[in-house]
Design a protein around this motif. Sequence first.
Motif, PDB file in Angstrom:
ATOM      1  N   ASP A   1       0.801  -1.217  -0.136  1.00 21.64           N
ATOM      2  CA  ASP A   1       0.201  -0.040   0.089  1.00 21.64           C
ATOM      3  C   ASP A   1       0.850   1.203   0.036  1.00 21.64           C
ATOM      4  N   PHE A   2       0.161   2.220  -0.590  1.00 25.04           N
ATOM      5  CA  PHE A   2       0.853   3.759  -0.557  1.00 25.04           C
ATOM      6  C   PHE A   2      -0.030   4.618   0.125  1.00 25.04           C
ATOM      7  N   VAL A   3       0.660   5.637   0.690  1.00 24.69           N
ATOM      8  CA  VAL A   3      -0.154   6.691   1.239  1.00 24.69           C
ATOM      9  C   VAL A   3      -0.185   7.939   0.619  1.00 24.69           C
ATOM     10  N   LEU A   4      -1.416   8.303   0.103  1.00 24.04           N
ATOM     11  CA  LEU A   4      -1.776   9.512  -0.622  1.00 24.04           C
ATOM     12  C   LEU A   4      -1.769  10.711   0.224  1.00 24.04           C
ATOM     13  N   LEU A   5      -0.688  11.576   0.540  1.00 25.54           N
ATOM     14  CA  LEU A   5      -0.693  12.675   1.709  1.00 25.54           C
ATOM     15  C   LEU A   5      -1.521  13.646   1.114  1.00 25.54           C
ATOM     16  N   GLY A   6      -1.881  13.621  -0.234  1.00 33.75           N
ATOM     17  CA  GLY A   6      -2.715  15.024  -0.792  1.00 33.75           C
ATOM     18  C   GLY A   6      -4.132  14.563  -0.045  1.00 33.75           C
ATOM     19  N   LEU A   7      -4.600  13.342   0.055  1.00 35.89           N
ATOM     20  CA  LEU A   7      -5.927  13.110   0.621  1.00 35.89           C
ATOM     21  C   LEU A   7      -5.958  13.592   1.934  1.00 35.89           C
ATOM     22  N   LYS A   8      -4.711  13.360   2.819  1.00 34.10           N
ATOM     23  CA  LYS A   8      -4.778  13.731   4.312  1.00 34.10           C
ATOM     24  C   LYS A   8      -4.752  15.402   4.640  1.00 34.10           C
ATOM     25  N   GLU A   9      -4.266  15.939   3.565  1.00 30.68           N
ATOM     26  CA  GLU A   9      -4.530  17.462   3.543  1.00 30.68           C
ATOM     27  C   GLU A   9      -6.218  18.022   3.445  1.00 30.68           C
ATOM     28  N   MET A  10      -6.656  17.039   2.907  1.00 32.07           N
ATOM     29  CA  MET A  10      -8.056  17.577   2.708  1.00 32.07           C
ATOM     30  C   MET A  10      -9.163  16.934   3.738  1.00 32.07           C
TER      31      MET A  10
ATOM     32  N   CYS B   1     -10.397   7.327   3.800  1.00 28.52           N
ATOM     33  CA  CYS B   1      -9.124   6.163   3.380  1.00 28.52           C
ATOM     34  C   CYS B   1      -8.322   7.008   2.492  1.00 28.52           C
ATOM     35  N   THR B   2      -6.807   6.987   3.051  1.00 30.94           N
ATOM     36  CA  THR B   2      -5.756   7.640   2.289  1.00 30.94           C
ATOM     37  C   THR B   2      -4.748   6.844   1.858  1.00 30.94           C
ATOM     38  N   THR B   3      -5.078   5.569   1.276  1.00 32.44           N
ATOM     39  CA  THR B   3      -4.112   4.403   0.963  1.00 32.44           C
ATOM     40  C   THR B   3      -4.642   3.903  -0.230  1.00 32.44           C
ATOM     41  N   ILE B   4      -3.851   3.224  -0.872  1.00 31.10           N
ATOM     42  CA  ILE B   4      -3.967   2.626  -2.254  1.00 31.10           C
ATOM     43  C   ILE B   4      -2.968   1.653  -2.284  1.00 31.10           C
ATOM     44  N   SER B   5      -3.623   0.304  -2.963  1.00 27.77           N
ATOM     45  CA  SER B   5      -2.560  -0.811  -3.305  1.00 27.77           C
ATOM     46  C   SER B   5      -1.853  -0.554  -4.494  1.00 27.77           C
ATOM     47  N   LEU B   6      -0.912  -1.256  -4.565  1.00 28.11           N
ATOM     48  CA  LEU B   6       0.262  -1.232  -5.425  1.00 28.11           C
ATOM     49  C   LEU B   6      -0.484  -1.273  -6.938  1.00 28.11           C
ATOM     50  N   SER B   7      -1.233  -2.503  -6.972  1.00 25.07           N
ATOM     51  CA  SER B   7      -1.813  -2.785  -8.481  1.00 25.07           C
ATOM     52  C   SER B   7      -2.534  -1.530  -8.895  1.00 25.07           C
ATOM     53  N   ARG B   8      -3.378  -1.108  -8.037  1.00 27.59           N
ATOM     54  CA  ARG B   8      -4.395   0.070  -8.352  1.00 27.59           C
ATOM     55  C   ARG B   8      -3.486   1.253  -8.414  1.00 27.59           C
ATOM     56  N   CYS B   9      -2.481   1.635  -7.867  1.00 28.09           N
ATOM     57  CA  CYS B   9      -1.632   2.732  -8.063  1.00 28.09           C
ATOM     58  C   CYS B   9      -0.990   2.626  -9.323  1.00 28.09           C
ATOM     59  N   LEU B  10      -0.415   1.617  -9.813  1.00 33.01           N
ATOM     60  CA  LEU B  10      -0.059   1.431 -11.049  1.00 33.01           C
ATOM     61  C   LEU B  10      -1.036   1.557 -12.417  1.00 33.01           C
TER      62      LEU B  10
ATOM     63  N   LEU C   1      11.908   0.601  -3.433  1.00 34.66           N
ATOM     64  CA  LEU C   1      11.214   1.786  -2.861  1.00 34.66           C
ATOM     65  C   LEU C   1      11.886   1.929  -1.435  1.00 34.66           C
ATOM     66  N   CYS C   2      12.158   3.350  -0.998  1.00 31.59           N
ATOM     67  CA  CYS C   2      12.506   3.337   0.473  1.00 31.59           C
ATOM     68  C   CYS C   2      11.461   4.185   1.216  1.00 31.59           C
ATOM     69  N   ASP C   3      10.469   4.500   0.598  1.00 30.49           N
ATOM     70  CA  ASP C   3       9.271   4.989   1.367  1.00 30.49           C
ATOM     71  C   ASP C   3       7.943   4.813   0.527  1.00 30.49           C
ATOM     72  N   THR C   4       6.710   4.926   1.193  1.00 29.32           N
ATOM     73  CA  THR C   4       5.312   4.738   0.733  1.00 29.32           C
ATOM     74  C   THR C   4       4.620   5.944   0.556  1.00 29.32           C
ATOM     75  N   SER C   5       5.013   6.858   0.700  1.00 27.32           N
ATOM     76  CA  SER C   5       4.033   8.381   0.827  1.00 27.32           C
ATOM     77  C   SER C   5       4.381   8.976  -0.346  1.00 27.32           C
ATOM     78  N   ILE C   6       3.216   9.307  -0.953  1.00 24.52           N
ATOM     79  CA  ILE C   6       3.014   9.898  -2.270  1.00 24.52           C
ATOM     80  C   ILE C   6       2.630  11.545  -2.201  1.00 24.52           C
ATOM     81  N   GLN C   7       3.272  12.162  -2.530  1.00 29.33           N
ATOM     82  CA  GLN C   7       2.650  13.626  -2.140  1.00 29.33           C
ATOM     83  C   GLN C   7       1.719  14.169  -3.437  1.00 29.33           C
TER      84      GLN C   7
END
Length: 314
Positions: free
Chosen positions: A41-50, A119-128, A198-204
Amino acid sequence: MLLESQGGTPADKEDTTGALPGTRAKSSVMVNVTMVFFVQDFVLLGLKEMEQLRYFYSVVALLIYFCSMILSTLIVYVVWAEQSLHEPMYIFICGLVGNVMVGNSASLPKIAIDLFSGCTTISLSRCLTQAYSIQSCGVIEILTFTIMAYDRYLAVGFPLRYHSLMTSKKALQSLATIWLVILISTLVVVLLVVRLRLCDTSIQNVVCETMSLTRLSCGSTVINDIYGTIYTLLIFISSFVIVTYCYIQTFLICLKISMEASQKAIHTLVTHIITYSTHMAAILFVTFRTEALRMKMIHTLKEITHQETLGKSK
């Protein structure tokens, strides 16, 4: 997709007081061991800001999506049902509208649902998949605008030969070629991202795109950067040159024809310029924003490393 981090194993950190001098010397050295995890999973930080106004943004996203889908479907239906509209210009318009429907479907519904559910996460397959869809649609729209500019140039500059130079069949073939080439070339971009560690899972961002994923890599991204730069410059420069040439030639021709025909052609030209410029500006904004975030991240990491170095020296 792998997530890589570094640290010492528990065995490296055990007390070796009772061990032999040679053994103690060896075991007292911290050994960096690479631990590899599978990114799920990746974290979409843009959603957290909203989050504070997430219900409002969710409703807005849904309204935009449904309105765009209804209007787009209506346009496609009218062009398909009306025989007199089966011309290259309207075929290109349908191509643009269809591309917008795909792009919006890849982003807006998930944004609305995620905001509503928190929800602020997205799976790898959906992200790609999302990154592939959004980026393909963005480039396809640029090239569709480009072929539309060429079509208007032919219509104004060669009115007697226009129907032989640009037929409905040629318009469909042009759109099919654009879609095929871009879908394949964007797939290469995504596949180059898949191989990275990857070294991180946070997407800006509020959505996934390959530039943000590439910046999360802890390994070399030289191949990604070279391919991405060549791909982007080729699309942008070729589109800009063709569109600029067609606009200038069309404008010069408009100055030589009758006032009524000139006003009609210039109105179409100005509308096209505004739409094309707006889309290009939006893409450039996203590109430079991602690059600015990358430089900020690099600067932050350098500061942290420098502070750790100073701490150890003391």
